[in-house]
Design a protein around this motif. Structure first.
Motif, PDB file in Angstrom:
ATOM      1  N   GLY A  69      28.329   3.832  11.151  1.00  0.00           N
ATOM      2  CA  GLY A  69      28.564   4.950  11.083  1.00  0.00           C
ATOM      3  C   GLY A  69      28.301   5.760  12.010  1.00  0.00           C
ATOM      4  N   LEU A  70      28.140   7.768  11.340  1.00  0.00           N
ATOM      5  CA  LEU A  70      28.285   8.179  12.568  1.00  0.00           C
ATOM      6  C   LEU A  70      26.786   8.737  12.184  1.00  0.00           C
ATOM      7  N   VAL A  71      26.527   8.288  11.056  1.00  0.00           N
ATOM      8  CA  VAL A  71      24.685   8.753  10.949  1.00  0.00           C
ATOM      9  C   VAL A  71      23.845   8.048  11.139  1.00  0.00           C
ATOM     10  N   THR A  72      24.440   6.192  11.336  1.00  0.00           N
ATOM     11  CA  THR A  72      23.499   5.208  11.987  1.00  0.00           C
ATOM     12  C   THR A  72      23.462   5.933  14.047  1.00  0.00           C
ATOM     13  N   VAL A  73      24.580   6.122  14.331  1.00  0.00           N
ATOM     14  CA  VAL A  73      24.445   6.952  15.766  1.00  0.00           C
ATOM     15  C   VAL A  73      24.052   7.741  15.780  1.00  0.00           C
ATOM     16  N   SER A  74      23.534   8.940  14.849  1.00  0.00           N
ATOM     17  CA  SER A  74      22.356   9.898  14.914  1.00  0.00           C
ATOM     18  C   SER A  74      20.747   9.618  14.702  1.00  0.00           C
ATOM     19  N   PRO A  92      15.288   6.374  16.304  1.00  0.00           N
ATOM     20  CA  PRO A  92      14.758   5.029  17.085  1.00  0.00           C
ATOM     21  C   PRO A  92      14.520   4.400  15.693  1.00  0.00           C
ATOM     22  N   GLY A  93      13.579   4.564  15.507  1.00  0.00           N
ATOM     23  CA  GLY A  93      12.126   4.245  15.048  1.00  0.00           C
ATOM     24  C   GLY A  93      13.236   3.875  13.510  1.00  0.00           C
ATOM     25  N   VAL A  94      13.721   4.498  12.674  1.00  0.00           N
ATOM     26  CA  VAL A  94      13.752   4.113  11.472  1.00  0.00           C
ATOM     27  C   VAL A  94      15.325   2.833  11.520  1.00  0.00           C
ATOM     28  N   VAL A  95      16.584   3.122  12.675  1.00  0.00           N
ATOM     29  CA  VAL A  95      16.875   1.980  13.112  1.00  0.00           C
ATOM     30  C   VAL A  95      16.866   0.743  13.510  1.00  0.00           C
ATOM     31  N   ARG A  96      16.861  -0.931  12.166  1.00  0.00           N
ATOM     32  CA  ARG A  96      16.860  -2.227  12.507  1.00  0.00           C
ATOM     33  C   ARG A  96      17.577  -2.620  14.230  1.00  0.00           C
ATOM     34  N   PRO A  97      16.177  -3.174  14.775  1.00  0.00           N
ATOM     35  CA  PRO A  97      16.879  -3.561  16.281  1.00  0.00           C
ATOM     36  C   PRO A  97      17.808  -3.475  17.130  1.00  0.00           C
ATOM     37  N   GLU A  98      18.603  -4.733  16.396  1.00  0.00           N
ATOM     38  CA  GLU A  98      19.879  -5.245  16.659  1.00  0.00           C
ATOM     39  C   GLU A  98      20.477  -4.414  16.412  1.00  0.00           C
ATOM     40  N   THR A  99      20.688  -3.779  15.667  1.00  0.00           N
ATOM     41  CA  THR A  99      21.735  -2.006  14.898  1.00  0.00           C
ATOM     42  C   THR A  99      21.147  -1.061  16.399  1.00  0.00           C
TER      43      THR A  99
END
Length: 343
Positions: free
Chosen positions: A22-27, A33-40
């Protein structure tokens, strides 16, 4: 005629589609970046690399009201330790998560310096640090008013309470040099100043005079040079021909001390046996002079760091203030006790 077939730059929407997120994930990958899973995060970064996506930091700054960028204005051409000051500026900014946007202003009208600051403000910098040569910038800074915080690296306090300032304590450095010679037992200490139109030279002269007077020495001599080795050489030759030689020479900087050492060597005067010599600045290589030079070390990296730290404090609501950076004495082989002569 415009090229209507010019390809459109990839957007965050394109990155999201390419990465399958999703667009929110890219943002979040770009900004948190610390709140996103490493693989994502890796999938999004791979998509960014494939598409050649570049985010628009100006638009982002306008939207958020923050650019995480500070401006730096270099004001003047006689900023001899500029690389070390900039190293301190850049390291402090980077550690705080800020980028640096630079501009240059040479001697001109006050309005031109204001314009240089305003141009940076219009590029969404959050504050400006000015590295200034006092004769060039002092008058321009006195009345400056800006909508963003400003600090200045410059010798001498500035009569503008809205601007923070930081300087190396020149008087203290001269006091340390003179006290060192007095503690060794010298009383006949002459000071070869730099060009007295320069603030630093006047401050060092004042520090030497105050220290000599505090020691009860009212008739101490000084002579004006120009910060160059040739003037140190010339003044040393003149003092050696005087009726009563000093036992120690404190010079306005290390370049002048180099000239003094050359003149003493030419005349066969032993250092420090017959004459002690103390410089100022601790320039590169001063420890390899013959003899190695006693001098005053100034921390120019700390000067740059402090200007940025003060600026960041002002961004957080702190008031502008004036700070001094203390120099240190580096005692080496060119200074020692005066030779004791028999009656």
């Amino acid at each position: 005629m415009a090229n209507v077939n010019k390809p459109k730059a990839p957007s965050m929407v394109d990155v999201a589609r390419e990465a399958g997120v999703g667009l929110v994930t890219v943002s979040r990958v770009l900004n948190e970046p610390g709140v996103v899973r490493p693989e994502t995060q890796q999938r999004v970064n791979d998509a960014i690399a494939r598409l050649g996506y570049r985010r628009n930091d100006v638009a982002r700054a306008l939207k958020s009201g923050r650019s995480t960028t500070i401006g730096v204005v270099i004001a003047g051409s006689e900023l001899f330790e500029l690389p070390r000051i900039l190293r301190g500026v850049e390291s402090a900014a980077q550690e705080a998560g800020y980028w640096v946007n630079m501009a240059s202003w040479q001697e001109g009208s006050s309005e031109q310096l204001v314009n240089a600051v305003e141009r940076l403000a219009n590029q969404a910098v959050e504050g400006v640090a000015i590295i200034a040569d006092r004769p060039v910038a002092a008058a321009a800074l006195e009345q400056m008013v800006s909508r963003i915080p400003i600090t200045v690296v410059m010798s001498g306090e500035l009569g503008n309470p809205s601007i923070g300032s930081v300087e190396l304590d020149q008087e203290l450095g001269a006091r340390l040099a003179t006290e060192h010679l007095l503690e060794l037992g010298h009383r006949r200490i002459v000071h070869f100043t730099g060009r007295l139109s320069a603030y630093d030279a006047r401050a060092r002269l004042a520090g030497w005079q105050k220290t000599m007077r505090a020691a009860g020495i009212e008739d101490a001599r000084h002579a004006e040079g120009d910060f160059l080795a040739a003037s140190g050489f010339r003044l040393a030759q003149e003092i050696l021909d005087a009726d009563q030689r000093p036992t120690a020479i404190f010079t306005g900087n290390d370049q002048m001390a180099m000239g003094v050492l050359s003149a003493l060597a030419q005349r066969g005067v032993a250092v420090p046996g017959e004459m002690s010599v103390v410089g100022f600045d601790d320039i590169a290589g001063s420890e390899y002079l013959v003899p190695s030079l006693t001098t005053i070390r100034q921390d120019f990296v700390a000067l740059g760091r402090t200007s940025v730290e003060m600026l960041l404090g002002m961004l957080g609501g702190a008031s502008a203030e004036h700070r001094y950076i203390a120099p240190t004495l580096i005692a080496r082989a060119s200074s020692g006790p005066p030779r004791v002569t028999s009656a």
